[in-house]
Each structure stands twice: as C-alpha cells, then as structure tokens.
Scaffold this motif. Sequence first.
Motif, PDB file in Angstrom:
ATOM      1  N   MET A 227      55.499 -21.719 -21.352  1.00  0.00           N
ATOM      2  CA  MET A 227      55.104 -22.233 -20.235  1.00  0.00           C
ATOM      3  C   MET A 227      54.645 -23.711 -19.999  1.00  0.00           C
ATOM      4  O   MET A 227      54.069 -23.790 -20.814  1.00  0.00           O
ATOM      5  CB  MET A 227      53.823 -21.326 -19.708  1.00  0.00           C
ATOM      6  N   THR A 228      54.958 -24.220 -19.215  1.00  0.00           N
ATOM      7  CA  THR A 228      54.789 -25.563 -18.961  1.00  0.00           C
ATOM      8  C   THR A 228      53.890 -25.510 -17.360  1.00  0.00           C
ATOM      9  O   THR A 228      54.085 -24.982 -16.500  1.00  0.00           O
ATOM     10  CB  THR A 228      55.974 -26.651 -18.459  1.00  0.00           C
ATOM     11  N   LEU A 229      52.769 -26.076 -17.776  1.00  0.00           N
ATOM     12  CA  LEU A 229      51.403 -25.748 -16.762  1.00  0.00           C
ATOM     13  C   LEU A 229      50.795 -26.989 -16.343  1.00  0.00           C
ATOM     14  O   LEU A 229      50.197 -27.258 -15.370  1.00  0.00           O
ATOM     15  CB  LEU A 229      50.369 -24.901 -17.317  1.00  0.00           C
ATOM     16  N   THR A 235      58.434 -21.641 -16.398  1.00  0.00           N
ATOM     17  CA  THR A 235      58.122 -20.609 -17.315  1.00  0.00           C
ATOM     18  C   THR A 235      59.868 -20.179 -17.911  1.00  0.00           C
ATOM     19  O   THR A 235      60.722 -20.018 -17.209  1.00  0.00           O
ATOM     20  CB  THR A 235      57.684 -19.244 -16.687  1.00  0.00           C
ATOM     21  N   SER A 249      52.889 -16.497 -11.757  1.00  0.00           N
ATOM     22  CA  SER A 249      52.771 -17.490 -12.665  1.00  0.00           C
ATOM     23  C   SER A 249      51.565 -17.692 -12.890  1.00  0.00           C
ATOM     24  O   SER A 249      51.209 -17.943 -14.308  1.00  0.00           O
ATOM     25  CB  SER A 249      53.339 -19.110 -12.155  1.00  0.00           C
ATOM     26  N   ALA A 253      50.290 -16.933 -16.764  1.00  0.00           N
ATOM     27  CA  ALA A 253      49.617 -18.107 -17.361  1.00  0.00           C
ATOM     28  C   ALA A 253      48.229 -17.952 -18.173  1.00  0.00           C
ATOM     29  O   ALA A 253      47.961 -18.075 -19.313  1.00  0.00           O
ATOM     30  CB  ALA A 253      49.423 -19.457 -16.686  1.00  0.00           C
ATOM     31  N   ALA A 256      49.004 -15.586 -21.079  1.00  0.00           N
ATOM     32  CA  ALA A 256      49.599 -16.475 -22.104  1.00  0.00           C
ATOM     33  C   ALA A 256      48.430 -17.283 -22.915  1.00  0.00           C
ATOM     34  O   ALA A 256      48.279 -17.333 -24.136  1.00  0.00           O
ATOM     35  CB  ALA A 256      50.471 -17.310 -21.827  1.00  0.00           C
ATOM     36  N   THR A 310      52.040 -22.603 -24.425  1.00  0.00           N
ATOM     37  CA  THR A 310      51.821 -23.433 -23.397  1.00  0.00           C
ATOM     38  C   THR A 310      51.389 -25.061 -23.750  1.00  0.00           C
ATOM     39  O   THR A 310      51.218 -24.913 -24.832  1.00  0.00           O
ATOM     40  CB  THR A 310      50.800 -22.875 -22.471  1.00  0.00           C
ATOM     41  N   ASP A 311      52.110 -25.635 -22.899  1.00  0.00           N
ATOM     42  CA  ASP A 311      51.693 -27.068 -23.142  1.00  0.00           C
ATOM     43  C   ASP A 311      50.321 -27.313 -23.196  1.00  0.00           C
ATOM     44  O   ASP A 311      49.629 -28.485 -23.650  1.00  0.00           O
ATOM     45  CB  ASP A 311      52.362 -28.258 -22.059  1.00  0.00           C
TER      46      ASP A 311
END
Length: 411
Positions: A227-229, A235, A249, A253, A256, A310-311
């Motif tokens: 996931m890029t948040l 995703t 999302s 998130a 995750a 995740t980032d």
Amino acid sequence: MSDGDLQDRRVEAVRDWTLFIEQGDAAARVRPEILSSWGRAREADVSADVSAAPMADESETAAVWCDSPLQQAVESVEDDLRRTAEDGDLVIAVTDARTRILWTYGGRVMRRKAESVHFVAGGRWDDESVGTNALDLANRLDVASMVFSAEHYARIVQNWVCWAAPLHDPVSGKQLGVVDLSTTWDRTHPIGLATARVMAKLIEAAIPDSAHHPSALEETDDPGLVMTLLGTVETRLDGQRLLLSRRQSEVLALLALHPEGLSLEQLHAMVYGDAAITFSTLKAEVSHLRQALGGQLSSRPYRLLMPAATDVQHVLTLIRGGHVRAAVDAYGGDLFPGSDSPALNELADYVAVALREALLADPDPDAVLRYSEELAPYDREVVEVCLRRLAAHPAHPAVPLLKARLVVAGH
C-alpha cells in the motif's frame, strides 16, 4: 557539433570542474544536476582521483541479476544491444535500482577502457561511490541524462561521454535501474540521448509480465499486499492494482498497519471515531475487502492473512535507522490526504513530525532542499538549521538554494 566546438566544450568543462575541486566554487553555466551531484560526491568524501569504481560482491551481483526481470529482457534483445555497441564503439551497461552494474557489453576499444575502471558487472556507479555520472543521474532523477567529459567528478572517466535512461517495470511502473551508453568524449553526438531512450524502450518492451515478480513489489521480498499511503493512495496485491473505494482503502490501511489484528470495536473507532455509523456498515466494507483479497482476511479479530507492507512503515524504519535523506526521498506527502479517519489523521501527524524532527537533528542539505521545495515550502526553521550547519562551508552548492527557499518562505 564540430570537432572545434567539442574541444571548446571540453575545455570549459575542465575549467569548471577545476574551479569546483580547487576552490569549492562553481561557474553559472554548470548544470544544476551536475553541481548537486558534485556536492554529494564531496560530502561523501569521494576522491576525484579514485582509480576505479568499488565492486560489489560477485556472487551477490550474480544472484540479483538472475532474480531480476531485466535478465530475460536483456537476453531477448541482446543481439540488438551488442550490434549497437559494436557499430558505435560503445560500452552498454544495465544496472539495478542502486546503480550497481548487472550486465555490460562493449565494442573493442571501449571494452578495455570499461574494464580498467570497473565499468563491469558488480561495479557500483552511484555518485557517492565514484562521483558524478549519467547512470546515477538517470537513476536518481528518473529521467534520461547525459554527462560529458569533466562533468564527471572522477578523472578516470573524464575522457568519456555517457547517456543513460531509466528502466521501468511495464506492469508496476517500478524503476528497475538504467541502461547506459558510453564512449569517448570526442564521439559525442546529439543523437546519443535519444539512442539511450530507444534502448530503454527496447528493453522495457521485452520485460516479461512481471506483475507477480517480487521486484514489482515495494519494500517487501514476498508476494502480498503493498500500500502506498503517503501523498497518493494506491493498493497492489501481488503486483496487481486493486480498485477500492476510499473507505475500503482506509479500512485496509489500518489492518495493514496493525498486523496483530483489530476487534470490530477497535476498527470502528479508528475508522469512524464518534460518527453515528453502524457496525453493519463497517462489516459490509470488510466483506467487500475480503472478496477483493481472495478471502485473505480473517475475523475475530479482523486480520490480514498475507504479507503486507506500506510506505509509512518504510519511512518510519528509515527514520529509526538514521537514514534521513532516504526517509525524505520515500516520503511522498501527507498520509492519506483528505481522510476523516481519526486514527489515520493521528498517524499522519506522527509521521510528519518525526520526519521534521529527524531533519532538525540531521539537516542533510539535499534532504532539506527536497523537503523545503516539495513537502513543506514554508517551514523556515528546518532551512535555517541547515544553513547554520553549513556556516563553515559557504561555498557548498546547496547554500544559495537554501537562502532562496528562505526568501520564498517569507512571502
């Protein structure tokens, strides 16, 4: 360009490089990306007289090449790459995303020159290892780049001209490395950069469907959820993009970010806070998610049954490890912008403050510039702290840019 024009250009490049090396100053005509790279090389204590690029472990390099989606692609178009190298007496190199060379092929003359400076498989050509070069610029800036003669920081390649273009996975869009074409400076030609771009497209078109290849995933070695948040929200599951609603999302998130699992009550509070939303509404969102994830989401507690990255976790790990510049590079912006989830908003503040405090403690000039230019243009304090740190180095290439940021921030 005539031979005389090329010679004049080389003389100017040598003069500009000498001014920087001997006096720490720079002529106005030096390109900003070259000057910034020279500054990084100096900060990293790279010697302008380095005899060759440092070499990575041979077995590790071979393993990375075997695991890379670039290997099959290069093998598919190898005849075209070899022909280009031989016809132009070039050396062609393909690197990984860390600017480590994984594959090369050279024409007769350039092959010998390349071997003498470790422009071979395993050679580390990031500018903090061997100074300014086109491979590093293309990798770092994600654009096709050229470095001519004494624009190179190290003397060993100042007789070269190099053109490089980034390589991307066509499925995930992830940057995999670069392809570089190099020859002697006197063979500089305006078509060089266009040729590098063509070679990059040729290789990219030959990359197999790599959506399920581990290299297509961000910051994880195992297939799973990514996931890029930060800045934007995206995703991917095993490399395939998932189309989710904003609320789905948010729920995903939070799961995750809490691999231990969350109860229905905990998840509801994190997503909705005190809003009058029923548990049934949340259960319906979770049901949609479970379907999208192929059933890989358990209940009691709600928990993901697959690897997740995740980032956000990546940036926090970099900050904990003291890697401030890398943390700024990885920080794409505010966490889940526009979310009304109280838990995500609290985490957004935490990450932003942690990054800022890391910069105050270790004001790396390149990191501060990026932070002030792209993330927090009105944060004067971080810029001021960095300038105070550079007070003993008034000729540092970042100083005028930092001062300009202060002026902009004051308006």
